[in-house]
Scaffold this motif. Structure first.
Motif, PDB file in Angstrom:
ATOM      1  N   LEU A 295      -8.929  -9.065  -3.618  1.00  0.00           N
ATOM      2  CA  LEU A 295      -8.361  -8.189  -4.641  1.00  0.00           C
ATOM      3  C   LEU A 295      -8.254  -6.748  -4.138  1.00  0.00           C
ATOM      4  CD1 LEU A 295      -7.580  -8.141  -7.764  1.00  0.00           C
ATOM      5  CD2 LEU A 295      -9.912  -7.338  -8.130  1.00  0.00           C
ATOM      6  N   ILE A 296      -9.329  -6.250  -3.521  1.00  0.00           N
ATOM      7  CA  ILE A 296      -9.336  -4.874  -3.013  1.00  0.00           C
ATOM      8  C   ILE A 296      -8.377  -4.725  -1.839  1.00  0.00           C
ATOM      9  CG2 ILE A 296     -10.762  -3.076  -1.968  1.00  0.00           C
ATOM     10  CD1 ILE A 296     -13.164  -4.366  -3.476  1.00  0.00           C
ATOM     11  N   THR A 297      -8.405  -5.689  -0.915  1.00  0.00           N
ATOM     12  CA  THR A 297      -7.520  -5.634   0.258  1.00  0.00           C
ATOM     13  C   THR A 297      -6.058  -5.650  -0.161  1.00  0.00           C
ATOM     14  OG1 THR A 297      -9.181  -6.822   1.547  1.00  0.00           O
ATOM     15  CG2 THR A 297      -6.964  -6.700   2.470  1.00  0.00           C
ATOM     16  N   ASP A 298      -5.709  -6.539  -1.072  1.00  0.00           N
ATOM     17  CA  ASP A 298      -4.328  -6.605  -1.570  1.00  0.00           C
ATOM     18  C   ASP A 298      -3.915  -5.279  -2.203  1.00  0.00           C
ATOM     19  OD1 ASP A 298      -4.087  -9.233  -0.749  1.00  0.00           O
ATOM     20  OD2 ASP A 298      -4.485 -10.089  -2.735  1.00  0.00           O
ATOM     21  N   GLY A 299      -4.847  -4.661  -2.931  1.00  0.00           N
ATOM     22  CA  GLY A 299      -4.542  -3.392  -3.569  1.00  0.00           C
ATOM     23  C   GLY A 299      -4.249  -2.289  -2.569  1.00  0.00           C
ATOM     24  N   ILE A 300      -5.044  -2.232  -1.500  1.00  0.00           N
ATOM     25  CA  ILE A 300      -4.815  -1.221  -0.459  1.00  0.00           C
ATOM     26  C   ILE A 300      -3.446  -1.413   0.187  1.00  0.00           C
ATOM     27  CG2 ILE A 300      -5.602  -0.356   1.781  1.00  0.00           C
ATOM     28  CD1 ILE A 300      -8.449  -1.164   0.929  1.00  0.00           C
ATOM     29  N   LEU A 301      -3.137  -2.642   0.556  1.00  0.00           N
ATOM     30  CA  LEU A 301      -1.856  -2.923   1.211  1.00  0.00           C
ATOM     31  C   LEU A 301      -0.678  -2.624   0.288  1.00  0.00           C
ATOM     32  CD1 LEU A 301      -2.871  -6.243   2.975  1.00  0.00           C
ATOM     33  CD2 LEU A 301      -2.323  -4.083   4.111  1.00  0.00           C
ATOM     34  N   LYS A 302      -0.833  -2.960  -0.976  1.00  0.00           N
ATOM     35  CA  LYS A 302       0.227  -2.690  -1.941  1.00  0.00           C
ATOM     36  C   LYS A 302       0.481  -1.196  -2.057  1.00  0.00           C
ATOM     37  CE  LYS A 302       1.400  -3.365  -6.837  1.00  0.00           C
ATOM     38  NZ  LYS A 302       0.918  -3.938  -8.132  1.00  0.00           N
ATOM     39  N   ALA A 303      -0.605  -0.402  -2.091  1.00  0.00           N
ATOM     40  CA  ALA A 303      -0.462   1.045  -2.217  1.00  0.00           C
ATOM     41  C   ALA A 303       0.165   1.649  -0.960  1.00  0.00           C
ATOM     42  CB  ALA A 303      -1.823   1.681  -2.489  1.00  0.00           C
ATOM     43  N   ILE A 304      -0.246   1.177   0.227  1.00  0.00           N
ATOM     44  CA  ILE A 304       0.341   1.678   1.477  1.00  0.00           C
ATOM     45  C   ILE A 304       1.831   1.385   1.512  1.00  0.00           C
ATOM     46  CG2 ILE A 304       0.413   1.355   3.981  1.00  0.00           C
ATOM     47  CD1 ILE A 304      -2.600   0.882   3.920  1.00  0.00           C
ATOM     48  N   GLN A 305       2.189   0.173   1.163  1.00  0.00           N
ATOM     49  CA  GLN A 305       3.600  -0.223   1.179  1.00  0.00           C
ATOM     50  C   GLN A 305       4.420   0.619   0.204  1.00  0.00           C
ATOM     51  OE1 GLN A 305       4.414  -4.316  -0.074  1.00  0.00           O
ATOM     52  NE2 GLN A 305       5.844  -4.502   1.635  1.00  0.00           N
ATOM     53  N   LYS A 306       3.879   0.841  -0.971  1.00  0.00           N
ATOM     54  CA  LYS A 306       4.575   1.632  -1.978  1.00  0.00           C
ATOM     55  C   LYS A 306       4.713   3.083  -1.539  1.00  0.00           C
ATOM     56  CE  LYS A 306       4.382   2.822  -6.903  1.00  0.00           C
ATOM     57  NZ  LYS A 306       3.589   2.658  -8.161  1.00  0.00           N
ATOM     58  N   ALA A 307       3.646   3.632  -0.930  1.00  0.00           N
ATOM     59  CA  ALA A 307       3.673   5.029  -0.496  1.00  0.00           C
ATOM     60  C   ALA A 307       4.743   5.271   0.562  1.00  0.00           C
ATOM     61  CB  ALA A 307       2.303   5.434   0.044  1.00  0.00           C
ATOM     62  N   GLN A 308       4.969   4.292   1.404  1.00  0.00           N
ATOM     63  CA  GLN A 308       5.957   4.452   2.470  1.00  0.00           C
ATOM     64  C   GLN A 308       7.391   4.510   1.943  1.00  0.00           C
ATOM     65  OE1 GLN A 308       4.937   2.527   6.481  1.00  0.00           O
ATOM     66  NE2 GLN A 308       3.825   1.196   5.061  1.00  0.00           N
TER      67      GLN A 308
ATOM     68  N   VAL B 144       2.270  -4.010   6.857  1.00  0.00           N
ATOM     69  CA  VAL B 144       2.803  -2.735   6.366  1.00  0.00           C
ATOM     70  C   VAL B 144       3.122  -1.783   7.520  1.00  0.00           C
ATOM     71  CG1 VAL B 144       1.724  -2.882   4.100  1.00  0.00           C
ATOM     72  CG2 VAL B 144       0.444  -1.882   6.008  1.00  0.00           C
ATOM     73  N   GLY B 145       3.134  -2.309   8.749  1.00  0.00           N
ATOM     74  CA  GLY B 145       3.557  -1.519   9.902  1.00  0.00           C
ATOM     75  C   GLY B 145       2.590  -0.460  10.360  1.00  0.00           C
ATOM     76  N   LEU B 146       1.292  -0.674  10.166  1.00  0.00           N
ATOM     77  CA  LEU B 146       0.289   0.306  10.579  1.00  0.00           C
ATOM     78  C   LEU B 146      -0.714  -0.302  11.543  1.00  0.00           C
ATOM     79  CD1 LEU B 146      -0.522   2.239   7.289  1.00  0.00           C
ATOM     80  CD2 LEU B 146       0.414   3.219   9.367  1.00  0.00           C
ATOM     81  N   ARG B 147      -1.336   0.567  12.351  1.00  0.00           N
ATOM     82  CA  ARG B 147      -2.388   0.159  13.272  1.00  0.00           C
ATOM     83  C   ARG B 147      -3.730   0.614  12.717  1.00  0.00           C
ATOM     84  NH1 ARG B 147      -0.432   2.527  18.946  1.00  0.00           N
ATOM     85  NH2 ARG B 147      -2.319   1.431  19.617  1.00  0.00           N
ATOM     86  N   TRP B 148      -4.777  -0.146  13.007  1.00  0.00           N
ATOM     87  CA  TRP B 148      -6.101   0.141  12.458  1.00  0.00           C
ATOM     88  C   TRP B 148      -6.587   1.534  12.808  1.00  0.00           C
ATOM     89  CZ3 TRP B 148      -9.283  -0.479   8.839  1.00  0.00           C
ATOM     90  CH2 TRP B 148     -10.631  -0.157   8.977  1.00  0.00           C
TER      91      TRP B 148
ATOM     92  N   VAL C 181      -3.677   6.098  -2.075  1.00  0.00           N
ATOM     93  CA  VAL C 181      -3.262   6.197  -0.673  1.00  0.00           C
ATOM     94  C   VAL C 181      -2.292   7.353  -0.459  1.00  0.00           C
ATOM     95  CG1 VAL C 181      -1.973   5.034   1.158  1.00  0.00           C
ATOM     96  CG2 VAL C 181      -3.626   3.747  -0.206  1.00  0.00           C
ATOM     97  N   ILE C 182      -2.494   8.068   0.651  1.00  0.00           N
ATOM     98  CA  ILE C 182      -1.538   9.055   1.155  1.00  0.00           C
ATOM     99  C   ILE C 182      -1.097   8.590   2.539  1.00  0.00           C
ATOM    100  CG2 ILE C 182      -1.181  11.435   1.905  1.00  0.00           C
ATOM    101  CD1 ILE C 182      -3.317  12.300  -0.086  1.00  0.00           C
ATOM    102  N   VAL C 183       0.212   8.460   2.762  1.00  0.00           N
ATOM    103  CA  VAL C 183       0.757   8.082   4.067  1.00  0.00           C
ATOM    104  C   VAL C 183       1.495   9.280   4.650  1.00  0.00           C
ATOM    105  CG1 VAL C 183       2.373   6.590   5.300  1.00  0.00           C
ATOM    106  CG2 VAL C 183       0.949   5.636   3.477  1.00  0.00           C
ATOM    107  N   LEU C 184       1.183   9.600   5.898  1.00  0.00           N
ATOM    108  CA  LEU C 184       1.791  10.736   6.591  1.00  0.00           C
ATOM    109  C   LEU C 184       2.437  10.262   7.887  1.00  0.00           C
ATOM    110  CD1 LEU C 184      -1.184  13.240   6.169  1.00  0.00           C
ATOM    111  CD2 LEU C 184       0.924  13.190   4.825  1.00  0.00           C
ATOM    112  N   ASP C 185       3.566  10.871   8.246  1.00  0.00           N
ATOM    113  CA  ASP C 185       4.294  10.503   9.462  1.00  0.00           C
ATOM    114  C   ASP C 185       4.877  11.770  10.072  1.00  0.00           C
ATOM    115  OD1 ASP C 185       5.913   9.487  11.451  1.00  0.00           O
ATOM    116  OD2 ASP C 185       6.725   7.868  10.221  1.00  0.00           O
ATOM    117  N   ASN C 186       4.471  12.088  11.324  1.00  0.00           N
ATOM    118  CA  ASN C 186       4.989  13.279  12.000  1.00  0.00           C
ATOM    119  C   ASN C 186       6.170  12.975  12.917  1.00  0.00           C
ATOM    120  OD1 ASN C 186       3.852  12.020  14.205  1.00  0.00           O
ATOM    121  ND2 ASN C 186       2.342  13.627  14.637  1.00  0.00           N
ATOM    122  N   GLY C 187       6.702  11.771  12.792  1.00  0.00           N
ATOM    123  CA  GLY C 187       7.824  11.363  13.628  1.00  0.00           C
ATOM    124  C   GLY C 187       7.398  10.571  14.834  1.00  0.00           C
ATOM    125  N   GLY C 188       6.111  10.648  15.184  1.00  0.00           N
ATOM    126  CA  GLY C 188       5.589   9.899  16.318  1.00  0.00           C
ATOM    127  C   GLY C 188       4.441   8.978  15.943  1.00  0.00           C
TER     128      GLY C 188
END
Length: 252
Positions: free
Chosen positions: A86-99, A45-49, A10-17
Motif C-alpha cells: 500500500l505504501i509503496t504503491d502510494g509513493i510510485l503513484k505520487a512520483i508518477q503524478k508529480a512528473q 517511473v523512470g527513476l534510479r534509487w 513527493v517533489i520531483v526535480l529535474d535540472n535537464g541532466g
C-alpha cells in the motif's frame, strides 16, 4: 513537480541532466521493507534509487505493520505485507503524478530558530544542549505563481497521550503542512530531520496539542487522500509515547 497519495508527499526535480524525487512519508520512519520494494519498482517511473531521497514525519500515531520479525513487531506491530504494498504503491503513484506537472521554478531558502520549543532529553553541556532547533524551508515557485515548500524540523511528533492510541494522526507535522498550504504555498512536504534525542517542551506540547487534536486529527473514518481504517483489537499497534506495542494496530 509535486503530488501526494497514500502516506506520501513527493517533489520531483529535474535540472535537464538528473531527475530526483524527494519523498516525505506520513510514517514513524522510512520502512526498510518499503525501500526494498521501491528499489525494485523505480524503473516503472523512470527513476534510479540513488536519485530518491526519503524522510518521515515521525508521528508515533501513524500506521505500523511494515517490519517483519520480533524486533519489527515490538516497534511497529505484526507484519502485514499488504501495508508495505500500500505504501509503496502510494509513493510510485505520487512520483508518477508529480512528473506530469514539471515546469521551470525559482528556488528560495529560509530558516527560523524554534529552539525554545524543544529540549535534548539526554543533555550535553547543560540541561538542553546540544540542539538543532531550526525550522528550514526550501521554496519552489513556478512562473504561474504556484509554489511548493519542503519543511524540516527536528522535534519529535509525540503530542498524543497513551489513552489516545485509537487515533491515526500526522501529529503536529500534519498541522504545520495544512497551515502552510493555506497561507504560504499550494503544496507542502514535511520531514523530521535529525531528531536524535530532541523532544517538544511541555509548554509547546500544550499549545500544539490543543490545535492538533481539535483540527488535524484523522480518525479511522479519515477523508481522502488517506484511506479509511478500522481498528483490529487483536493486533499490536504503536504506543503514542514510545515505539513499543501497547494497544491495537490498524488494517486497511
Amino acid at each position: 513537480m509535486v503530488a501526494d497519495s497514500i502516506f506520501a508527499r513527493v517533489i520531483v526535480l529535474d535540472n535537464g541532466g538528473t531527475k530526483v524525487a524527494v519523498v516525505g512519508l506520513d510514517l514513524l520512519i522510512t520502512p526498510p521493507t518499503v525501500m526494498e520494494a521501491l528499489k525494485k519498482r523505480l524503473p516503472e517511473v523512470g527513476l534510479r534509487w540513488e536519485n530518491v531521497y526519503t524522510g518521515a514525519i515521525h508521528s508515533h500515531n501513524s500506521i505500523g505493520g511494515w517490519a517483519p520479525g520480533l524486533v519489527g513487531q515490538l516497534i511497529a506491530g505484526g507484519y502485514d505485507e499488504k501495508i508495505v504494498s500500500l505504501i509503496t504503491d502510494g509513493i510510485l503513484k505520487a512520483i508518477q503524478k508529480a512528473q506530469t506537472t514539471m515546469a521551470p521554478v525559482q528556488v528560495g531558502f529560509g530558516e527560523t530558530d524554534a529552539s525554545d520549543h524543544i529540549y535534548n532529553r539526554i543533555g550535553n553541556s547543560g540541561p538542553t544542549r546540544p540542539l538543532d532547533g531550526m525550522i528550514r524551508l526550501l521554496k519552489l515557485k513556478k512562473n504561474t505563481g504556484e509554489s511548493a515548500l519542503l519543511c524540516t524540523f527536528a522535534g519529535h511528533a509525540t503530542l498524543y497521550e497513551d489513552d489516545m492510541w485509537n487515533y491515526l494522526s500526522r501529529d503536529y507535522p500534519g498541522s504545520l503542512v495544512d497551515r502552510l498550504e493555506k497561507k504560504s504555498a499550494d503544496f507542502a512536504v514535511f520531514m523530521a530531520g535529525p531528531l536524535a534525542a530532541q523532544a517538544l517542551r511541555r509548554e509547546a506540547k500544550q499549545i500544539f496539542r490543543k490545535f492538533v487534536i481539535t483540527r488535524v486529527i484523522w480518525p479511522f473514518v479519515s477523508s481522502e487522500p488517506y484511506p479509511k481504517f478500522r481498528p483490529n483489537p487483536t493486533a499490536p499497534w504503536l504506543c503514542s509515547r514510545c515505539h513499543w506495542v501497547c494497544a491495537s494496530r490498524i488494517h486497511a
